[in-house]
Enzyme design. Structure first.
Site, PDB file in Angstrom:
ATOM      1  N   LYS A 395      14.146   4.123  17.000  1.00 35.63           N
ATOM      2  CA  LYS A 395      13.197   3.011  16.976  1.00 35.63           C
ATOM      3  C   LYS A 395      12.278   3.141  15.764  1.00 35.63           C
ATOM      4  O   LYS A 395      12.154   4.214  15.168  1.00 35.63           O
ATOM      5  CB  LYS A 395      12.384   2.988  18.268  1.00 35.63           C
ATOM      6  CG  LYS A 395      11.626   4.273  18.568  1.00 35.63           C
ATOM      7  CD  LYS A 395      10.956   4.202  19.923  1.00 35.63           C
ATOM      8  CE  LYS A 395      10.199   5.501  20.230  1.00 35.63           C
ATOM      9  NZ  LYS A 395       9.472   5.424  21.498  1.00 35.63           N
ATOM     10  N   TYR A 622     -11.274  -1.110  -6.136  1.00 34.66           N
ATOM     11  CA  TYR A 622     -11.955  -2.178  -5.405  1.00 34.66           C
ATOM     12  C   TYR A 622     -13.320  -1.729  -4.873  1.00 34.66           C
ATOM     13  O   TYR A 622     -13.499  -0.570  -4.474  1.00 34.66           O
ATOM     14  CB  TYR A 622     -11.105  -2.629  -4.208  1.00 34.66           C
ATOM     15  CG  TYR A 622      -9.944  -3.528  -4.573  1.00 34.66           C
ATOM     16  CD1 TYR A 622     -10.155  -4.776  -5.148  1.00 34.66           C
ATOM     17  CD2 TYR A 622      -8.635  -3.139  -4.303  1.00 34.66           C
ATOM     18  CE1 TYR A 622      -9.090  -5.604  -5.464  1.00 34.66           C
ATOM     19  CE2 TYR A 622      -7.562  -3.965  -4.610  1.00 34.66           C
ATOM     20  CZ  TYR A 622      -7.800  -5.201  -5.195  1.00 34.66           C
ATOM     21  OH  TYR A 622      -6.749  -6.022  -5.507  1.00 34.66           O
TER      22      TYR A 622
END
Length: 730
Positions: A395, A622
């Site tokens: 998974k 940023y």
């Protein structure tokens, strides 16, 4: 109970079978004893070609009788591959055939005969026989589906019935072939049957071809492929005994037919069928990893050994060594085999290297260590009982490692059961050719139930109302029942044993398994151990109650990764190994305890995109979150949070490795780039490799380190790694 399927024994015998074919064409013992050589080359070595047919049947023809929906695609894919090999082999031997005068009286009929039955060189008949035999078995599988079944086969029992019908037809063809081969002497000259065979020999030289010989062995391989291998020592002894007895009886049959002058040819015997069956069954009980390189080498030994016969004879003539290298049949054989192996290994290596992409990892990528994965599989298997097999969790893209890539590697290691989280994950694996059981652990919407059947997937029963929906669908669906013993996530509550019993009785649910999930098995402290004991006892109480009610005992699984290490005695039919398979556990502390057992499979790397100088007081990235306190040199790495590198590593919490040096993350991690301080690394430049997870020199950053730094677990760090990262096996 069969638990682990692998094909290491088959791959290793392929080499022996190739040597056997070379023996047939060189008669190694003829210089010493004609009878001994007949026993070796006309009896023992006759199992080689049927063995090759049966392996093809196991991996190709078997799929014609399943309901996975890709039989035609499998058929054409095989035929195209075999046609390319056949064409290449024809070109290799074309000059030899021209020189030997084989094509002097060439006409349309002879071309048809050579290409379809006899081969353009004496050993190439095998390729045309494979294609014709596979075509016939495919045709039989379609006729059976059209006339005998309204729907696809639902299980292996139905498949056996279908193959059994086809085997009856192919057995009849084999009997016809016998009468044109070793039993030809039983036909009286001048009779109608004799004349029919003589007319047939105008179309084909021998009945050992794709019409009479190949189909039965292809189908026998398919039938055996429908059964899982068994490593029970007793079964192995029985198969070995059967092989020895059938070989002895085949020797008696062959010598008897020869002595009475019955043989027109000597490729087909009655006892060749049981001998081949016992041989393949014995090989399937031999544990060992599959080997693609052995498969390739054996193929090219088969193709090239006649050319090596020519080389040996020509060399012997030039060097005046004919008496040693040719007239001594045993020396001649070993010389041919030696050169064949060298040539085959060289071509196989050349082919493998040509398949490698020239593309260099240009931005950011993941490297998967095959050796580490194999070591982890071996280590985990040693910690569970012999009767338990792994059901790896694939998974979340195999915890970020690449589900298809990992599944293929695991399949080569004999793993044939997997679990995934969703229907979509299961379908992706099926569409890429992954076989075996695939269990969906999560919810599938009722509108998608038809896809469970189309892709031959097994669904978890998440609770009683869901079981009602599955049953109401009205078609047979394979399921495992989830039992909630205390995690309270999925599964029917363990107290509701009457409901669980009702699930077992639902007519449209084929209950293959029952399982629970232990939610506190990662700790060996008293509260967690007590809770785990409660879960285990509650689960087994359900299983025992169902058995008493006559439900039988489906396949059972309780363990996940931590269960394998902390509760190995709970190994039943499966162990749903997840994070441990990939060489780590959820926390750094737990991983450290297993560092001598497990090895990390994944490394995460990225290129340096740009290097520049900044000056004291300048801002980077940023939000003005980083201001240089001194003159610095920084590098932008071509990886960001869109690749799964969490922003939680921003502001100096995260690090990278460049040329064995540890460097800190500067400012915020961006979507596609990460900036690091490389002031102390001389010579760093664009294109250099930065390691985000893995080793560089003596330094190492583990996924556990990233998890600890960001306050999460390793599972999350790995499973978030993005799909745009290239994944390569190293």
């Amino acid at each position: 109970m069969d638990k682990r399927q692998n094909y290491g024994g088959l791959d290793r015998f392929r080499i022996i079978a190739a040597f056997m074919v070379a023996a047939i064409h060189t008669s190694p013992l003829l210089s010493y004893s004609a009878d001994a050589d007949f026993l070796l080359t006309r009896v023992l070595c006759r199992v080689a070609v049927p063995f090759f047919f049966m392996v093809t049947g196991q991996f190709v023809v078997r799929d014609f009788f399943t309901c996975e929906g890709k039989a035609l695609e499998k058929f054409w894919k095989y035929c195209k591959k075999m046609a390319v090999l056949y064409g290449a082999a024809i070109l290799i031997y074309l000059p030899v055939g021209i020189y030997a005068g084989h094509y002097k009286e060439l006409n349309a009929g002879l071309v048809f005969r050579m290409l379809l039955f006899d081969g353009t060189f004496y050993h190439l008949w095998y390729f045309s026989a494979c294609m014709m035999g596979v075509a016939l078995t495919y045709l039989m599988s379609r006729l059976i589906k059209g006339k005998r079944l309204k729907t696809c086969a639902e299980n292996s029992a139905e498949m056996e019935k279908n193959i059994g019908f086809a085997l009856t037809v192919s057995g009849f063809l084999y009997v016809i072939g016998l009468l044109g081969d070793s039993y030809f002497g039983f036909l009286k000259e001048g009779t109608l049957v004799y004349n029919v065979y003589m007319q047939g020999f105008r179309i084909f030289s021998y009945t050992r071809n794709g019409l009479f010989m190949a189909p039965v062995f292809l189908l026998l391989g398919a039938e055996i492929g429908n059964r899982k291998s068994n490593f029970d020592p007793l079964k192995r002894q029985i198969n070995c005994a059967g092989l020895i007895v059938s070989l002895l009886l085949m020797a008696v049959e062959a010598f008897t037919l020869r002595n009475f002058g019955m043989q027109r040819h000597d490729s087909m015997y009655i006892m060749l069928i049981p001998t081949s069956i016992f041989l393949v069954k014995t090989l399937l009980t031999l544990e060992g990893p599959s080997s693609k390189i052995l498969r390739n080498i054996s193929l090219w030994i088969y193709v090239l050994h006649p050319a090596m016969i020519i080389v040996v004879r020509a060399t012997a003539k030039i060097l005046h060594l004919t008496g040693i290298l040719v007239n001594n049949s045993l020396v001649h054989y070993f010389a041919v085999v030696f050169l064949s192996v060298l040539a085959a290994a060289g071509i196989s290596k050349l082919m493998e290297s040509s398949k490698k992409e020239n593309f260099k990892c240009g931005r950011a990528w993941i490297e998967i260590s095959k050796s580490a994965l194999r070591q982890n599989v071996t280590a985990l298997r040693k910690r569970i009982p012999d009767e338990c097999r792994l059901m790896p969790a694939l998974k979340a893209n195999a915890y970020g490692h690449g589900a298809l890539l990992i599944a293929r590697e695991l399949a080569d290691m004999g793993v044939d059961a997997f679990c995934v989280a969703s229907l979509e994950e299961g379908i992706q694996l099926r569409r890429q050719g992954i076989k075996g059981e695939i269990l969906i652990l999560g919810y599938t919407h009722p509108e998608l139930f038809p896809l469970l059947r189309r892709y031959h997937l097994t669904q978890t029963v998440v609770d009683f109302p869901y079981a009602v929906l599955l049953n109401r669908y009205g078609r047979k669906i394979h399921v495992h029942i989830g039992v909630d013993t205390g995690m309270h996530r999925l599964g029917e509550r363990c107290e509701n044993v009457d409901r669980i019993y009702s699930i077992c009785q639902m007519k449209n649910l084929i209950v293959d398994g029952i399982f629970t999930h232990l939610c506190a098995d990662d700790k060996l402290e008293k509260p967690e151990m007590d809770y785990t004991d409660l879960q285990v006892n509650a689960f087994y109480k359900v299983v025992e109650t169902l058995e008493k009610k006559g439900c039988g005992r489906p396949e059972i699984h309780l363990q996940s990764s931590y269960g394998v290490f902390n509760y190995p005695e709970l190994g039943e039919d499966y162990a749903r190994t997840g994070i441990a398979l990939y060489g780590v556990l959820s926390t750094k502390e737990d991983t450290e305890k297993c560092k001598d057992i497990l090895k990390p499979v994944l490394s995460l790397k990225a290129r340096v995109a740009s290097v520049r100088n900044i000056y004291a007081g300048e801002n980077v990235g940023y939000g003005l979150k980083f201001k240089a306190e001194r003159d610095m040199k920084i590098a932008a790495l071509a990886i960001g949070y869109a690749d799964g590198l969490t922003r939680g590593l921003s502001g100096g919490r995260g690090t990278a490795l460049i040329e064995g040096h540890r460097v800190s993350v500067v400012g915020r991690i961006c979507m596609d780039q990460t900036i690091v301080d490389v002031s102390d690394i001389p010579g760093v430049k664009a294109g250099d490799v930065a390691v985000l997870i893995g080793k560089s020199g003596d330094e190492e950053i583990s996924a556990c380190d990233l998890a600890k730094e960001t306050g999460t677990i390793t599972n999350e760090i790995l499973s978030r790694l993005g799909t745009r990262l290239e994944r390569i096996v190293v």
